[in-house]
Write a protein that holds these residues in place. Structure first.
Motif, PDB file in Angstrom:
ATOM      1  N   ARG A   1       0.944  -1.319   0.020  1.00 57.51           N
ATOM      2  CA  ARG A   1      -0.249  -0.141  -0.016  1.00 57.51           C
ATOM      3  C   ARG A   1       0.597   1.032  -0.208  1.00 57.51           C
ATOM      4  N   LEU A   2       1.716   1.294   0.930  1.00 59.21           N
ATOM      5  CA  LEU A   2       2.825   2.632   0.910  1.00 59.21           C
ATOM      6  C   LEU A   2       3.513   2.414  -0.447  1.00 59.21           C
ATOM      7  N   ALA A   3       4.134   1.513  -0.909  1.00 57.44           N
ATOM      8  CA  ALA A   3       4.652   1.468  -2.142  1.00 57.44           C
ATOM      9  C   ALA A   3       3.727   1.877  -3.589  1.00 57.44           C
ATOM     10  N   LEU A   4       2.533   1.544  -3.304  1.00 59.35           N
ATOM     11  CA  LEU A   4       1.686   2.425  -4.249  1.00 59.35           C
ATOM     12  C   LEU A   4       1.464   3.867  -4.085  1.00 59.35           C
ATOM     13  N   VAL A   5       1.281   4.133  -2.932  1.00 54.33           N
ATOM     14  CA  VAL A   5       1.371   5.573  -2.350  1.00 54.33           C
ATOM     15  C   VAL A   5       2.558   6.227  -2.864  1.00 54.33           C
ATOM     16  N   SER A   6       3.716   5.864  -2.722  1.00 59.26           N
ATOM     17  CA  SER A   6       4.924   6.435  -3.120  1.00 59.26           C
ATOM     18  C   SER A   6       4.924   6.339  -4.725  1.00 59.26           C
ATOM     19  N   ALA A   7       4.662   5.359  -5.523  1.00 65.05           N
ATOM     20  CA  ALA A   7       4.781   5.286  -6.812  1.00 65.05           C
ATOM     21  C   ALA A   7       3.780   6.359  -7.592  1.00 65.05           C
ATOM     22  N   ARG A   8       2.767   6.638  -6.714  1.00 62.61           N
ATOM     23  CA  ARG A   8       1.414   7.528  -7.502  1.00 62.61           C
ATOM     24  C   ARG A   8       2.058   9.006  -7.108  1.00 62.61           C
ATOM     25  N   ALA A   9       2.684   9.151  -6.022  1.00 62.33           N
ATOM     26  CA  ALA A   9       3.219  10.326  -5.713  1.00 62.33           C
ATOM     27  C   ALA A   9       4.646  10.741  -6.672  1.00 62.33           C
ATOM     28  N   ALA A  10       5.275   9.902  -7.087  1.00 61.12           N
ATOM     29  CA  ALA A  10       6.313   9.897  -7.946  1.00 61.12           C
ATOM     30  C   ALA A  10       5.806  10.293  -9.449  1.00 61.12           C
ATOM     31  N   TYR A  11       4.869   9.504  -9.870  1.00 60.30           N
ATOM     32  CA  TYR A  11       4.441   9.898 -11.056  1.00 60.30           C
ATOM     33  C   TYR A  11       3.740  11.202 -11.097  1.00 60.30           C
ATOM     34  N   ASP A  12       2.980  11.569 -10.098  1.00 59.11           N
ATOM     35  CA  ASP A  12       2.321  12.870 -10.234  1.00 59.11           C
ATOM     36  C   ASP A  12       3.467  14.148 -10.142  1.00 59.11           C
ATOM     37  N   ALA A  13       4.583  13.532  -9.415  1.00 55.06           N
ATOM     38  CA  ALA A  13       5.658  14.789  -9.385  1.00 55.06           C
ATOM     39  C   ALA A  13       6.383  14.832 -10.707  1.00 55.06           C
ATOM     40  N   SER A  14       6.641  13.762 -11.552  1.00 53.76           N
ATOM     41  CA  SER A  14       7.292  13.706 -12.592  1.00 53.76           C
ATOM     42  C   SER A  14       6.729  14.393 -13.608  1.00 53.76           C
ATOM     43  N   GLN A  15       5.312  14.144 -13.593  1.00 52.18           N
ATOM     44  CA  GLN A  15       4.425  15.174 -14.587  1.00 52.18           C
ATOM     45  C   GLN A  15       4.439  16.414 -14.510  1.00 52.18           C
ATOM     46  N   VAL A  16       4.161  16.836 -13.466  1.00 49.66           N
ATOM     47  CA  VAL A  16       4.698  18.303 -12.853  1.00 49.66           C
ATOM     48  C   VAL A  16       6.124  18.848 -13.654  1.00 49.66           C
ATOM     49  N   GLY A  17       7.018  17.853 -13.002  1.00 52.02           N
ATOM     50  CA  GLY A  17       8.541  18.227 -13.471  1.00 52.02           C
ATOM     51  C   GLY A  17       8.606  18.286 -15.048  1.00 52.02           C
ATOM     52  N   LEU A  18       7.786  17.417 -15.855  1.00 55.15           N
ATOM     53  CA  LEU A  18       8.044  17.601 -17.080  1.00 55.15           C
ATOM     54  C   LEU A  18       7.344  18.877 -17.639  1.00 55.15           C
ATOM     55  N   GLU A  19       6.372  19.342 -17.110  1.00 52.25           N
ATOM     56  CA  GLU A  19       5.738  20.385 -17.459  1.00 52.25           C
ATOM     57  C   GLU A  19       6.549  21.784 -17.268  1.00 52.25           C
ATOM     58  N   VAL A  20       7.616  21.923 -16.143  1.00 47.29           N
ATOM     59  CA  VAL A  20       8.232  22.944 -16.009  1.00 47.29           C
ATOM     60  C   VAL A  20       9.494  22.483 -16.435  1.00 47.29           C
ATOM     61  N   GLY A  21       9.832  21.570 -17.196  1.00 43.47           N
ATOM     62  CA  GLY A  21      11.174  21.190 -17.801  1.00 43.47           C
ATOM     63  C   GLY A  21      12.143  20.563 -16.884  1.00 43.47           C
ATOM     64  N   THR A  22      11.976  20.267 -15.514  1.00 42.98           N
ATOM     65  CA  THR A  22      12.818  19.601 -14.806  1.00 42.98           C
ATOM     66  C   THR A  22      12.848  18.308 -14.828  1.00 42.98           C
ATOM     67  N   ARG A  23      12.062  17.616 -15.669  1.00 45.73           N
ATOM     68  CA  ARG A  23      11.929  16.247 -15.837  1.00 45.73           C
ATOM     69  C   ARG A  23      11.801  15.478 -17.285  1.00 45.73           C
ATOM     70  N   THR A  24      12.314  14.569 -17.748  1.00 43.35           N
ATOM     71  CA  THR A  24      12.147  14.142 -19.213  1.00 43.35           C
ATOM     72  C   THR A  24      10.831  13.420 -19.445  1.00 43.35           C
ATOM     73  N   VAL A  25      10.548  12.969 -20.628  1.00 45.10           N
ATOM     74  CA  VAL A  25       9.406  12.166 -20.804  1.00 45.10           C
ATOM     75  C   VAL A  25       9.658  10.916 -20.413  1.00 45.10           C
TER      76      VAL A  25
END
Length: 446
Positions: free
Chosen positions: A357-381
């Protein structure tokens, strides 16, 4: 993440004949009346129990009747007709083999009762396994369709960035590869859902749809006990498969006595009553003679020599008894090991469910953060794609861990010989979410 509408459409399209929600208890009731394997176990028990009736019959009187008619033709006008009627009775006074055969058949009859109990327990765990597998596959399909939708968006996003010169062509190729892979995974997940439903239908003999699953706030807990040693002791005392082996050994021991009875004398009481009538013509004169008679006696049979067959039968019976004894010991050892393993699996399952359950929470948070980072240019596709794949894996693992825990609880009760309908009801009370609703909403961190 909400379930994609296609998942709901698929769930109903696969089983159009089912018109109402089926929980675990209802599904088990359908399997109880529709499973051919359990029905065969019931018939097998009836077959074995008739052995006791047949063995007991050898101790009771044996009565039969006979009738005959014949005509003798002589030279000339002489002829004679005879008619006979008779009743024969035979009663065992002493035959050691008949007593031991009855003991053996009674032991096998008891073993068949426990075999049926074991088959009943097995039906519960087979039904629950098939039921939980449908729920896992539905959650996997929901996650696969959500991943496919998200990866399609990433592919479109990478393509637009390439058009304006903000992303390299490799990002587009990588996004397209991940999207195509997700489409393939969705197809496989649909097939897995259909096969899981068909496996459940194989058990019940009729369609079952709209199953109920676990809520998002599910918290696993251990069944009441003082520890693994108590579970092992309960299993040794109550496991029906072990009990069946114990009575199989008693039957084999009685068979040794049957083989040795070949050396013993036997005594039978027998009786007969007959009535005969003879009529015809002899020397030109007609006659009619009627005669009725009865007899009773004892017959003692003493075996003297049988060519060594009796001694061979004894040795054969002793070997079969040894096989039954070793089989019982092996079953007991395996039961000890399986019970301990089942208990440890249930204990570990509590931690595993929480960790997943905690791994899913972390995976979801990481995915959301990477999407935000992609929009601002700090993460790649590529970062987003990796996190999306990790999220999908975490969703699968969490669903599997939840239902594995429930299944392992039932397997522990099965090993202990305490599994019954109450355990099914306890599990069923935990399943409160209709599969029309969201089966896989990401939990929130606490």
């Amino acid at each position: 993440m909400s379930r994609h509408p296609l998942v709901l459409a698929l769930a109903f399209a696969l089983l159009p004949a089912a018109a109402h929600a089926e929980d675990l208890l209802q599904t088990y009731e359908l399997a109880r009346s529709g499973d051919t394997q359990f029905s065969a176990a019931e018939s097998s028990r009836l077959v074995t129990r008739e052995g006791s009736v047949q063995a007991r019959a050898a101790l009771l009187p044996q009565i039969d009747g006979d009738a005959s008619i014949s005509r003798d033709l002589a030279d000339g006008e002489d002829e004679t007709t005879s008619r006979g009627l008779g009743v024969n009775a035979r009663q065992m006074v002493y035959d050691h083999a008949n007593f031991t055969r009855l003991r053996s058949a009674n032991a096998l009859s008891k073993a068949s009762d426990f075999d049926l109990d074991a088959a009943s327990d097995d039906l519960i765990t087979r039904t629950s396994a098939a039921y939980f597998n449908v729920l896992v596959q539905l959650e996997t399909l929901a996650a696969a369709e959500a991943a496919e939708t998200a990866l399609k968006k990433q592919f479109d996003f990478a393509s637009k960035r390439l058009e304006v010169g903000l992303a390299p062509i490799t990002d587009v190729h990588e996004a397209r590869a991940q999207y195509d892979s997700a489409r393939a995974s969705t197809i496989l997940a649909r097939n897995a859902v259909e096969d899981a439903y068909q496996a459940l239908r194989e058990l019940t003999g009729q369609p079952v749809a709209r199953l109920k699953g676990l809520p998002d706030d599910f918290k696993p807990a251990l069944p009441e006990s003082t520890g693994v040693e108590e579970w092992v002791a309960t299993a040794v005392a109550n496991n029906p498969a072990l009990k069946a082996k114990e009575f199989a050994l008693k039957s084999a021991e009685a068979d040794v006595g049957t083989a040795r009875a070949g050396h013993y004398p036997s005594l039978y009481l027998s009786g007969r009553y007959g009535d005969s009538t003879t009529w015809g013509r002899e020397n030109g004169s007609r006659f009619n003679v009627n005669d009725g008679s009865g007899q009773i006696g004892l017959t003692l049979s003493v075996p003297i020599f049988s060519g060594g067959a009796t001694q061979s039968g004894v040795r054969q019976a002793l070997a079969r008894r040894d096989i039954a004894q070793d089989d019982l010991e092996q079953t007991k050892r395996a039961l000890d090991r399986n019970t301990r393993n089942a208990y440890q699996t249930v204990v570990a399952g509590i931690s595993e469910v929480e960790a997943r359950r905690l791994a899913l929470v972390s995976a979801r948070a990481a995915y959301d953060a990477s999407q935000v980072g992609l929009e601002v240019g700090t993460r790649t596709v590529l970062d987003v794609l990796t996190n999306q794949r990790n999220l999908f894996t975490a969703q699968q693992a969490y669903a599997q861990a939840k239902y594995n825990f429930l299944q392992n609880r039932l397997l522990l009760e099965q090993a202990a010989g305490t599994l019954d309908i109450d355990d099914v009801q306890d599990i069923n009370r935990l399943l409160t979410v209709d599969t029309e609703a969201n089966l896989q909403t990401p939990p929130t961190a606490q």
